[in-house]
Write a protein that holds these residues in place. Sequence first.
Motif, PDB file in Angstrom:
ATOM      1  N   ILE A 503       0.707  -0.797   0.408  1.00  0.00           N
ATOM      2  CA  ILE A 503       0.218  -0.051  -0.345  1.00  0.00           C
ATOM      3  C   ILE A 503       0.315   1.770  -0.381  1.00  0.00           C
ATOM      4  N   ALA A 504       1.970   1.578   0.869  1.00  0.00           N
ATOM      5  CA  ALA A 504       2.625   2.079   1.009  1.00  0.00           C
ATOM      6  C   ALA A 504       3.452   2.441  -0.407  1.00  0.00           C
ATOM      7  N   PHE A 505       3.736   1.085  -1.269  1.00  0.00           N
ATOM      8  CA  PHE A 505       4.413   1.832  -2.379  1.00  0.00           C
ATOM      9  C   PHE A 505       3.888   2.460  -3.640  1.00  0.00           C
ATOM     10  N   LYS A 506       2.069   2.373  -3.383  1.00  0.00           N
ATOM     11  CA  LYS A 506       1.136   2.327  -4.095  1.00  0.00           C
ATOM     12  C   LYS A 506       1.213   3.564  -4.345  1.00  0.00           C
ATOM     13  N   GLU A 507       1.447   4.734  -2.751  1.00  0.00           N
ATOM     14  CA  GLU A 507       0.666   5.433  -2.289  1.00  0.00           C
ATOM     15  C   GLU A 507       2.022   6.532  -2.979  1.00  0.00           C
ATOM     16  N   LYS A 508       3.018   6.025  -3.157  1.00  0.00           N
ATOM     17  CA  LYS A 508       4.290   6.625  -3.201  1.00  0.00           C
ATOM     18  C   LYS A 508       4.030   6.738  -5.093  1.00  0.00           C
ATOM     19  N   PHE A 509       3.629   5.775  -5.082  1.00  0.00           N
ATOM     20  CA  PHE A 509       3.594   5.875  -7.156  1.00  0.00           C
ATOM     21  C   PHE A 509       2.611   7.145  -7.482  1.00  0.00           C
ATOM     22  N   VAL A 510       2.026   6.645  -6.820  1.00  0.00           N
ATOM     23  CA  VAL A 510       0.527   7.723  -7.750  1.00  0.00           C
ATOM     24  C   VAL A 510       0.998   8.713  -7.355  1.00  0.00           C
ATOM     25  N   THR A 511       1.887   9.792  -5.805  1.00  0.00           N
ATOM     26  CA  THR A 511       2.137  10.965  -5.738  1.00  0.00           C
ATOM     27  C   THR A 511       3.291  11.031  -6.544  1.00  0.00           C
ATOM     28  N   GLN A 512       3.993  10.257  -7.100  1.00  0.00           N
ATOM     29  CA  GLN A 512       4.893  10.577  -7.690  1.00  0.00           C
ATOM     30  C   GLN A 512       4.431  10.731  -9.302  1.00  0.00           C
ATOM     31  N   GLN A 513       3.334   9.671  -9.780  1.00  0.00           N
ATOM     32  CA  GLN A 513       2.674  10.528 -11.040  1.00  0.00           C
ATOM     33  C   GLN A 513       1.963  11.804 -10.985  1.00  0.00           C
ATOM     34  N   GLY A 514       1.028  11.500  -9.702  1.00  0.00           N
ATOM     35  CA  GLY A 514       0.823  13.657  -9.612  1.00  0.00           C
ATOM     36  C   GLY A 514       1.430  14.384 -10.094  1.00  0.00           C
ATOM     37  N   PHE A 515       2.567  14.224  -9.646  1.00  0.00           N
ATOM     38  CA  PHE A 515       3.826  15.355  -9.719  1.00  0.00           C
ATOM     39  C   PHE A 515       3.797  15.490 -11.084  1.00  0.00           C
ATOM     40  N   PHE A 516       4.363  14.474 -11.913  1.00  0.00           N
ATOM     41  CA  PHE A 516       4.951  14.878 -13.099  1.00  0.00           C
ATOM     42  C   PHE A 516       4.081  14.739 -14.378  1.00  0.00           C
ATOM     43  N   HIS A 517       2.765  14.217 -14.034  1.00  0.00           N
ATOM     44  CA  HIS A 517       1.853  14.656 -14.797  1.00  0.00           C
ATOM     45  C   HIS A 517       1.072  16.058 -14.363  1.00  0.00           C
ATOM     46  N   ARG A 518       1.338  16.958 -13.177  1.00  0.00           N
ATOM     47  CA  ARG A 518       1.628  17.930 -13.569  1.00  0.00           C
ATOM     48  C   ARG A 518       2.151  19.126 -14.014  1.00  0.00           C
ATOM     49  N   LYS A 519       3.367  18.587 -13.864  1.00  0.00           N
ATOM     50  CA  LYS A 519       4.357  18.911 -14.853  1.00  0.00           C
ATOM     51  C   LYS A 519       4.861  19.071 -16.265  1.00  0.00           C
ATOM     52  N   ILE A 520       4.074  18.293 -16.396  1.00  0.00           N
ATOM     53  CA  ILE A 520       4.100  17.575 -18.333  1.00  0.00           C
ATOM     54  C   ILE A 520       2.862  18.732 -18.389  1.00  0.00           C
ATOM     55  N   GLU A 521       2.275  18.082 -18.033  1.00  0.00           N
ATOM     56  CA  GLU A 521       0.733  19.734 -18.435  1.00  0.00           C
ATOM     57  C   GLU A 521       1.101  21.072 -18.496  1.00  0.00           C
ATOM     58  N   ALA A 522       1.858  21.247 -17.299  1.00  0.00           N
ATOM     59  CA  ALA A 522       2.105  23.197 -17.348  1.00  0.00           C
ATOM     60  C   ALA A 522       3.321  23.176 -18.768  1.00  0.00           C
ATOM     61  N   ALA A 523       4.143  22.021 -18.829  1.00  0.00           N
ATOM     62  CA  ALA A 523       5.155  22.384 -20.546  1.00  0.00           C
ATOM     63  C   ALA A 523       4.336  22.563 -20.730  1.00  0.00           C
ATOM     64  N   LEU A 524       3.355  21.441 -21.062  1.00  0.00           N
ATOM     65  CA  LEU A 524       2.756  21.711 -22.366  1.00  0.00           C
ATOM     66  C   LEU A 524       1.603  22.849 -22.676  1.00  0.00           C
ATOM     67  N   ARG A 525       1.085  23.367 -22.074  1.00  0.00           N
ATOM     68  CA  ARG A 525       0.247  24.226 -21.750  1.00  0.00           C
ATOM     69  C   ARG A 525       0.883  25.501 -22.047  1.00  0.00           C
ATOM     70  N   LYS A 526       2.638  25.492 -21.892  1.00  0.00           N
ATOM     71  CA  LYS A 526       3.008  26.507 -22.175  1.00  0.00           C
ATOM     72  C   LYS A 526       3.522  26.661 -22.845  1.00  0.00           C
ATOM     73  N   LYS A 527       3.635  25.334 -24.093  1.00  0.00           N
ATOM     74  CA  LYS A 527       4.155  26.007 -24.856  1.00  0.00           C
ATOM     75  C   LYS A 527       3.155  25.850 -26.283  1.00  0.00           C
ATOM     76  N   PHE A 528       2.428  25.205 -26.208  1.00  0.00           N
ATOM     77  CA  PHE A 528       0.779  25.861 -26.970  1.00  0.00           C
ATOM     78  C   PHE A 528       0.706  27.091 -26.560  1.00  0.00           C
ATOM     79  N   TYR A 529       1.232  28.183 -25.437  1.00  0.00           N
ATOM     80  CA  TYR A 529       0.680  29.332 -25.687  1.00  0.00           C
ATOM     81  C   TYR A 529       1.166  29.718 -26.052  1.00  0.00           C
ATOM     82  N   ALA A 530       2.911  29.707 -25.773  1.00  0.00           N
ATOM     83  CA  ALA A 530       4.139  29.949 -26.831  1.00  0.00           C
ATOM     84  C   ALA A 530       3.533  30.038 -28.224  1.00  0.00           C
TER      85      ALA A 530
END
Length: 535
Positions: A503-530
């Motif tokens: 359960i701890a491993f799964k929670e850590k994975f979900v947390t990391q996944q959410g972090f990278f997901h937000r970073k990628i979405e922000a980068a894509l929005r920035k690129k689209f805006y530019a």
Amino acid sequence: MDGRRRRSGRPDVSYGNSDGIAHNRSVILGTIHGYYKEALAVLPLDDLPELAPRLVGAGVCFGFGDPTTNIIANTLSSFLPDKPDPDHRAKKHKRKASIKTPSAAARSDAAGDAPSPPPETRTIAERSLEGLITFLTSYFRYLPTWDALRYLCLANADLLVAVRLIELDRYYNTKDERFHISSYAARAALTCVASSARQPDVDGFIAGSFSLASHLEFVTQTVLADRSYVLSVEKILLLSGMLKKKPRMLDKSDNPMIFADERRLRNCHTDANASGDANCEKVPGGLTISLRAVLLDKIHAKYLKAISRLPMQDVRARYHRALVNGGYCYGPFSCVTNIIVNTLWYDSTFPAMEKLEVDMICTSTFVRVESRSLRGLIKLLLTCIPEISEHDAMIYLLKNNLKVRKAIEMAGAEGWKSSWDVSAYKAAADASFHPEPEAYVQFSTQSLPKVQAAVKSLLRASTPLSSNDVLQLATLLPSSNCISAKSLETIVDLSTDALDMFIAFKEKFVTQQGFFHRKIEAALRKKFYASSLLS
């Protein structure tokens, strides 16, 4: 350079041996000192004494030209000429001989006459050597320092010639694999180099390097036109102004790698004529600890290409599990096709008991499946050609871009006897820790050959597959009748500690996944805006 091969010593290939490393460093430093003597011979230090501190401070021998041209270009890129002094010629003759002028200091520094100082006060030649090593080890992943020194010895301390030798040694044959100065990797390596060599102005050095590349033919011809004459003040001012301009679009005639290849072949022909060795342009092969890592990089590229061909939503919702458990890159097809076929077969034959949708695959998980794939490829080749060593097997895989059958053909042409039977796939499955080796062997040797032509037809194009294409392919692949008892066993309930850990491993994975997901979405929005602003 002028085509002469500098014979200051052969490289020592004692990998990791401290004496060998010291020998190679000494050989390269001797070669670099020779380049500085050539540069000092053509710079008008008597007429422009302010060039001397610029050379000592910023005139490193690495860049996109030959070493002597780099020294002069890097010196002039940071050169700000003073107003001409009409009494300068009269004054310079009145200087006392006992005073060490900036020109004399520059010659002493570049020649390496003084003992080796601490890092913060290294000579310009020593800083150049550190920069050369840093560039190669930064640009080429997994290249150890002693290998970088060996290549620099073979290349006579010429950076781009060393780059080309490494490309040849690692069989970088495609356009995407070869070095290009406009790539992000090249710019990043250049930035690392400037810092390691303690360049006083990193941004100015990088800008000057690209300016040199955009005028490489003219600058090289001007610098090396006639070694018997010192460059005039007018030419120095012309070159200095040119190198400070914004780099223009790189013309084909100014391609630095074309010049580097000419220098490599010219130097090699000189040695060939002297020694009678027609194959001297080949880099001597040696047992390098980076060879396995280079193959892993190539396998990583194959996995990325395979994933790009599968529908992303299908990978996220279903095939990610089969990819990392049974999607190995060995089999009867190319690596990319093997990954796709093995993934789809494993998913249909051993389906997941619980659905789990993910947005990413952990790097450690990817490294594991790639490393196991390499183990399988090596074992497959060793089983087919039992007389070769593991190192030879890796060399054959590298030369043939991981294509096992072509590697076997090459080994056969070189006199090695080979055979191919069921034991080869069994050995590969065992070596790669395949979760269902018996089922895979039956699938790859009995079931798959019956539909091999149809599979090739479906995957002939390199375009991404649709969900319907994947479903059609999965339906075409026959499930094995030999399913191990282990896969049919009831899953044992986990203990409390094991369940908490999971359960701890799964929670850590979900947390990391959410972090990278937000970073990628922000980068894509920035690129689209530019891009929307530009349009």
